[in-house]
Enzyme design. Structure first.
Site, PDB file in Angstrom:
ATOM      1  N   HIS A  28      -9.479   1.023   4.631  1.00  0.00           N
ATOM      2  CA  HIS A  28      -8.219   1.225   5.359  1.00  0.00           C
ATOM      3  C   HIS A  28      -8.458   2.176   6.530  1.00  0.00           C
ATOM      4  CE1 HIS A  28      -4.181   2.598   6.309  1.00  0.00           C
ATOM      5  NE2 HIS A  28      -3.776   1.435   5.816  1.00  0.00           N
ATOM      6  N   ASN A  56       0.859  -1.177   0.000  1.00  0.00           N
ATOM      7  CA  ASN A  56       0.000   0.000   0.000  1.00  0.00           C
ATOM      8  C   ASN A  56       0.898   1.230   0.000  1.00  0.00           C
ATOM      9  OD1 ASN A  56      -1.794   2.050   0.501  1.00  0.00           O
ATOM     10  ND2 ASN A  56      -2.343   1.398   2.568  1.00  0.00           N
ATOM     11  N   TRP A  57       1.031   1.836  -1.171  1.00  0.00           N
ATOM     12  CA  TRP A  57       1.956   2.965  -1.307  1.00  0.00           C
ATOM     13  C   TRP A  57       1.447   4.243  -0.630  1.00  0.00           C
ATOM     14  CZ3 TRP A  57       4.111   3.244  -7.020  1.00  0.00           C
ATOM     15  CH2 TRP A  57       4.728   2.028  -7.336  1.00  0.00           C
ATOM     16  N   LYS A  58       0.164   4.273  -0.298  1.00  0.00           N
ATOM     17  CA  LYS A  58      -0.453   5.493   0.261  1.00  0.00           C
ATOM     18  C   LYS A  58      -0.192   6.685  -0.681  1.00  0.00           C
ATOM     19  CE  LYS A  58      -0.175   3.350   4.734  1.00  0.00           C
ATOM     20  NZ  LYS A  58      -0.084   3.477   6.168  1.00  0.00           N
ATOM     21  N   GLU A  80      -5.424  -5.172  10.631  1.00  0.00           N
ATOM     22  CA  GLU A  80      -4.414  -4.141  10.893  1.00  0.00           C
ATOM     23  C   GLU A  80      -4.767  -3.399  12.176  1.00  0.00           C
ATOM     24  OE1 GLU A  80      -2.288  -2.615   7.181  1.00  0.00           O
ATOM     25  OE2 GLU A  80      -4.233  -1.655   7.170  1.00  0.00           O
ATOM     26  N   GLY A  83       2.913  -1.073   4.309  1.00  0.00           N
ATOM     27  CA  GLY A  83       2.864   0.352   3.984  1.00  0.00           C
ATOM     28  C   GLY A  83       4.235   0.880   3.617  1.00  0.00           C
ATOM     29  N   GLY A  90       2.119   2.498  11.022  1.00  0.00           N
ATOM     30  CA  GLY A  90       3.032   3.645  11.104  1.00  0.00           C
ATOM     31  C   GLY A  90       3.890   3.621  12.360  1.00  0.00           C
TER      32      GLY A  90
HETATM   33  P1  PGA Z   1       2.898   0.597   7.721  1.00  0.00           P
HETATM   34  O1  PGA Z   1       1.409   0.750   7.170  1.00  0.00           O
HETATM   35  O2  PGA Z   1       3.437  -0.702   7.156  1.00  0.00           O
HETATM   36  O3  PGA Z   1       3.634   1.781   7.239  1.00  0.00           O
HETATM   37  O4  PGA Z   1       2.792   0.528   9.231  1.00  0.00           O
HETATM   38  C1  PGA Z   1       0.582  -0.355   7.016  1.00  0.00           C
HETATM   39  C2  PGA Z   1      -0.741   0.026   6.418  1.00  0.00           C
HETATM   40  O5  PGA Z   1      -1.242   1.121   6.702  1.00  0.00           O
HETATM   41  O6  PGA Z   1      -1.334  -0.746   5.646  1.00  0.00           O
END
Ligand code: PGA
Length: 255
Positions: A99, A12-14, A169, A236, A175
């Site tokens: 999400h 998930n590149w956001k 999650e 992420g 994060g």
């Molecule tokens: P992260 O995010 O790996 O940066 O903790 C995971 C996500 O939000 O899917």
């Protein structure tokens, strides 16, 4: 829980990266790394605007594109929205739905369930994200999760069970520096599968893939797969790190 034969790793590149050329580079590395794997399926979910650039005619058969969200409307006067049909047409095969960052921005279980319906109707495989904000000794996380899963799946029927993917999650781990302990992940994945079985019946809970997400990186990924006994990972930050994601894929495939 039966050990999965296929592992599903979703990046998930956001809202990253900031240029199309950088997006192409990250996608290319992921695609090349995927080609060398024997038991993993890789999905990258770039921002909408980079989807076309991330695809390629010479795809590895285990490499796929996904969207990070989609509209709960089919088409029409919805400024700024992107429909499931448009994403499918661009080559997306998966879609992250619900999400925690979109839920935080106001998405409700009801809207999540509508988005899920749109994805299913367009032939996209939805990756439904669920997870508690906090954990406490009274076990409130279990009630929260049960309600969230039920609410998010309100628009589905038994026919849909085989097309669904769940991503557990815990919001507090997203994060964060450290992921949830793999032993705890295992417990929560079993719980999520149990709730799924309660909704769809039969052995649906054994069949539904459950991914873990939250602070996964190339160092901890193999342990999460092995000890956590999940069917894959939702990644992420590490998914936009060119070398980190390739190393993660290798580590998971060898685990
Ligand atoms: P992260 O995010 O790996 O940066 O903790 C995971 C996500 O939000 O899917």
């Amino acid at each position: 829980m039966k050990k999965p034969e296929k592992r599903l790793i979703v990046g998930n590149w956001k809202m990253n990266p900031q240029s199309a050329s950088e997006a192409k580079k990250i996608a290319k590395t992921a695609r090349q790394a995927a080609a060398g794997l024997s038991k993993s399926t890789v999905v990258i979910c770039p921002p909408f605007v980079f989807l076309t650039g991330a695809s390629s005619r010479s795809e590895a058969p285990n490499f796929h594109l996904g969207a990070q969200s989609l509209s709960f409307h089919e088409s029409g006067a919805h400024t700024g929205e992107v429909s499931a049909g448009m994403l499918k047409d661009l080559g997306a095969e998966y879609a992250i739905i619900g999400h925690s960052e979109t839920r935080q921005a106001g998405d409700t279980d009801e809207n999540v369930s509508k988005r899920l319906r749109m994805a299913l109707d367009a032939g996209l495989k939805p990756i439904l994200c669920v997870g508690e904000k906090v954990r406490d000794d009274s076990g409130s996380q279990f009630d929260f999760l049960r309600e969230q899963i039920k609410g998010s799946l309100a628009g589905t029927s038994n026919n849909d069970a085989k097309d669904l993917i769940l991503a557990y999650e815990p919001v507090w781990a997203i994060g964060a520096k450290e992921p949830m302990k793999p032993e705890d992940i295992r417990e929560m994945a079993i719980f999520v599968k149990k709730v799924f079985s309660d909704i769809f019946g039969g052995d649906s809970g054994l069949k539904v893939p459950v991914l873990y997400g939250g602070a996964v990186n190339f160092r901890n990924a193999a342990d999460i797969i092995q000890v956590g006994q999940v069917d894959g990972l939702l990644v992420g930050r590490e998914s936009v790190s060119i070398s980190g994601f390739a190393e993660l894929l290798k580590a998971v495939d060898e685990a």
